[in-house]
Motif scaffolding. Structure first.
Motif, PDB file in Angstrom:
ATOM      1  N   PRO A 153       0.776  -1.187  -0.022  1.00  0.00           N
ATOM      2  CA  PRO A 153       0.013   0.027  -0.095  1.00  0.00           C
ATOM      3  C   PRO A 153       0.727   1.184  -0.015  1.00  0.00           C
ATOM      4  O   PRO A 153       0.453   2.133  -0.424  1.00  0.00           O
TER       5      PRO A 153
ATOM      6  N   GLN B  18      -0.302   3.339  -3.207  1.00  0.00           N
ATOM      7  CA  GLN B  18      -1.248   4.466  -2.890  1.00  0.00           C
ATOM      8  C   GLN B  18      -0.786   5.550  -2.426  1.00  0.00           C
ATOM      9  O   GLN B  18       0.193   5.617  -1.808  1.00  0.00           O
ATOM     10  N   PRO B  19      -1.568   6.587  -2.542  1.00  0.00           N
ATOM     11  CA  PRO B  19      -1.157   8.128  -2.198  1.00  0.00           C
ATOM     12  C   PRO B  19      -1.275   8.431  -0.803  1.00  0.00           C
ATOM     13  O   PRO B  19      -2.284   9.212  -0.335  1.00  0.00           O
ATOM     14  N   LEU B  20      -0.709   7.601  -0.008  1.00  0.00           N
ATOM     15  CA  LEU B  20      -0.932   7.911   1.436  1.00  0.00           C
ATOM     16  C   LEU B  20      -0.075   9.246   2.327  1.00  0.00           C
ATOM     17  O   LEU B  20      -0.355   9.403   3.221  1.00  0.00           O
TER      18      LEU B  20
ATOM     19  N   GLN C 214      -6.011   7.580  -9.282  1.00  0.00           N
ATOM     20  CA  GLN C 214      -6.280   6.952  -7.882  1.00  0.00           C
ATOM     21  C   GLN C 214      -7.073   8.278  -7.180  1.00  0.00           C
ATOM     22  O   GLN C 214      -6.804   9.516  -7.524  1.00  0.00           O
TER      23      GLN C 214
ATOM     24  N   PHE D  93      -8.318  10.326  -3.803  1.00  0.00           N
ATOM     25  CA  PHE D  93      -7.910  10.417  -2.501  1.00  0.00           C
ATOM     26  C   PHE D  93      -8.577  11.565  -1.700  1.00  0.00           C
ATOM     27  O   PHE D  93      -9.158  12.536  -2.635  1.00  0.00           O
TER      28      PHE D  93
ATOM     29  N   TYR E  34      -6.747   6.935   0.814  1.00  0.00           N
ATOM     30  CA  TYR E  34      -6.910   6.181  -0.589  1.00  0.00           C
ATOM     31  C   TYR E  34      -8.432   5.663  -0.563  1.00  0.00           C
ATOM     32  O   TYR E  34      -8.729   4.869   0.549  1.00  0.00           O
TER      33      TYR E  34
ATOM     34  N   THR F 102      -9.985   3.772  -7.616  1.00  0.00           N
ATOM     35  CA  THR F 102      -9.633   4.411  -8.840  1.00  0.00           C
ATOM     36  C   THR F 102     -10.465   4.697  -9.593  1.00  0.00           C
ATOM     37  O   THR F 102     -11.762   4.122  -9.530  1.00  0.00           O
TER      38      THR F 102
ATOM     39  N   LYS G 190     -12.164   1.156  -2.473  1.00  0.00           N
ATOM     40  CA  LYS G 190     -11.856   0.727  -1.242  1.00  0.00           C
ATOM     41  C   LYS G 190     -12.710   1.443  -0.179  1.00  0.00           C
ATOM     42  O   LYS G 190     -13.025   0.947   1.026  1.00  0.00           O
TER      43      LYS G 190
ATOM     44  N   ASP H 280     -13.671  15.013  -3.780  1.00  0.00           N
ATOM     45  CA  ASP H 280     -12.423  14.410  -3.549  1.00  0.00           C
ATOM     46  C   ASP H 280     -11.545  14.367  -4.711  1.00  0.00           C
ATOM     47  O   ASP H 280     -12.092  14.732  -5.837  1.00  0.00           O
TER      48      ASP H 280
END
Length: 369
Positions: free
Chosen positions: A141, A145-147, A189, A191, A212, A215, A237, A244
């Motif tokens: 992740p 993923q753009p954490l 993605q 986020f 996240y 997509t 998810k 967003d």
């Protein structure tokens, strides 16, 4: 709280022991503190579940500096092979080197001395018996993923401005209407910016945590004269909706993780611990306030320290200028090591390796001494 350990983590580095390419100068090894342990064994047989970090920790005081004692050059490190269960790591004490060989059959098929001089390296295609790479579920992740979203990524990011039939939230296969510059990308993605990440030293906001959500796939670009694009939710998810933001799906980074000291001196602080907890242990992920523009790259190893507290020295002689107590800063205390596996411009993700005490926000992460 997780258990803390001074032995290597069970993660697997995808690097491998290559052939010896010439001795590393003793001064270089000494400068990097690549000394062998006093209780190092004569050999170790590779078994399923072993890792380079674990194996090196049996022989070296600093497990991360195994490329140095293996005499690997940068080209070999960039294209590592794989090791297999059953191969043997030999400690050549005379040369101060580690060497790789194959298991010697009980019927005496090979001379051990020959095995030590000419390590056999498996270079054929990967098979089901190969020692696996880092388990995908551990850090995947954090790779895809753009954490973390840096400040400049928030400026002008495409955003959902409406949903079909004005649904508050949308899920898989639903339509979303997006406004913003796509820059030729078709997969994004989604986020939602979270709490700001502040530099522990300057207190400036240098990024944001990002939740996240899933997509989106472009279905139809904005028509001439318009600026609203039609997207379809490819995966979800979490629920997503109006407001967003989008970011183009980045390519998966190279995952040949090989530990090495940073190319330049790095002094950083732990900014956040993933999961919102206040303390972290082995195999947990933290973010630090330094990145590629500060000399970090994937595979860099930093040492973790508890920052020394500032205390009053009540034992100091009182100055004739006043009775105020003097303030002194205690030394930093080393508590473990941090392996950098993803690097942004000013922020990096690191995986905590062996630790002797919980890691906290504000702890120091700096180049090995």
């Amino acid at each position: 709280m997780k258990n803390f350990s001074t032995v290597g983590t069970r993660l697997v580095w995808t690097a491998l022991f290559c052939g010896v390419v010439g001795a590393v100068p003793a001064a270089t090894a000494a400068a990097l503190k690549c000394e062998f342990r006093a209780d190092a064994p004569d050999q170790h047989t590779v078994v399923r579940g072993d890792t380079l970090w674990d194996i090196s920790g049996k022989f070296l005081q600093q497990p991360w500096c195994w490329p140095t004692v293996w005499g690997m050059n940068r080209d070999e490190i960039a294209n590592p092979h794989w090791i297999y269960p059953g191969q043997i790591i030999w400690f050549d004490r005379a040369a101060g080197r580690l060497r790789l060989g194959n298991r010697i059959d009980a019927d005496g098929g090979n001379d051990p001395a020959t095995q030590r001089r000419s390590p056999g390296v498996r270079v054929e295609g990967l098979g089901k018996d190969a020692v696996p790479s880092i388990p995908a579920g551990v850090i995947e992740p954090f790779l895809s993923q753009p954490l973390i979203i840096e400040n400049d990524e928030l400026d002008g990011a495409p955003r959902i401005v409406a949903t079909r039939d004005d649904h508050v939230f949308i899920g898989k296969d639903d339509k979303a209407y997006v406004r913003g510059e796509l820059k030729g990308n078709t997969s994004f993605q989604v986020f939602r910016p979270g709490k700001p990440l502040r530099d522990p030293v300057t207190k400036e906001v240098i990024g944001h945590e990002a939740f996240y959500l899933g997509t989106l796939k472009l279905q139809a670009a904005a028509p001439p004269g318009g600026d609203v694009h039609t997207f379809v939710v490819a995966s979800a998810k979490e629920e997503m909706g109006k407001g967003d933001q989008l970011r183009a799906i980045p390519p998966m980074p190279m995952q040949n993780y090989v530990p090495h000291p940073p190319g330049q001196d790095v002094q950083s602080r732990v900014m956040a611990i993933y999961g919102g907890v206040t303390h972290a242990g082995q195999n947990q992920v933290v973010s630090i306030n330094r990145g590629k523009l500060d000399g970090l790259d994937v595979g860099a190893v930093l040492q973790l320290y508890h920052a020394g507290r500032t205390v009053s020295d009540s034992t100091a002689p009182k100055s004739w200028l006043g009775m105020r107590e003097q303030k002194v800063r205690l030394p930093d205390e080393q508590v473990g090591s941090l392996f950098i596996f993803r690097v942004f411009k000013h922020i990096s993700y690191g995986l905590i390796m062996q630790v002797t005490a919980p890691v906290e926000v504000g702890d120091v992460a700096k180049s090995p001494e």
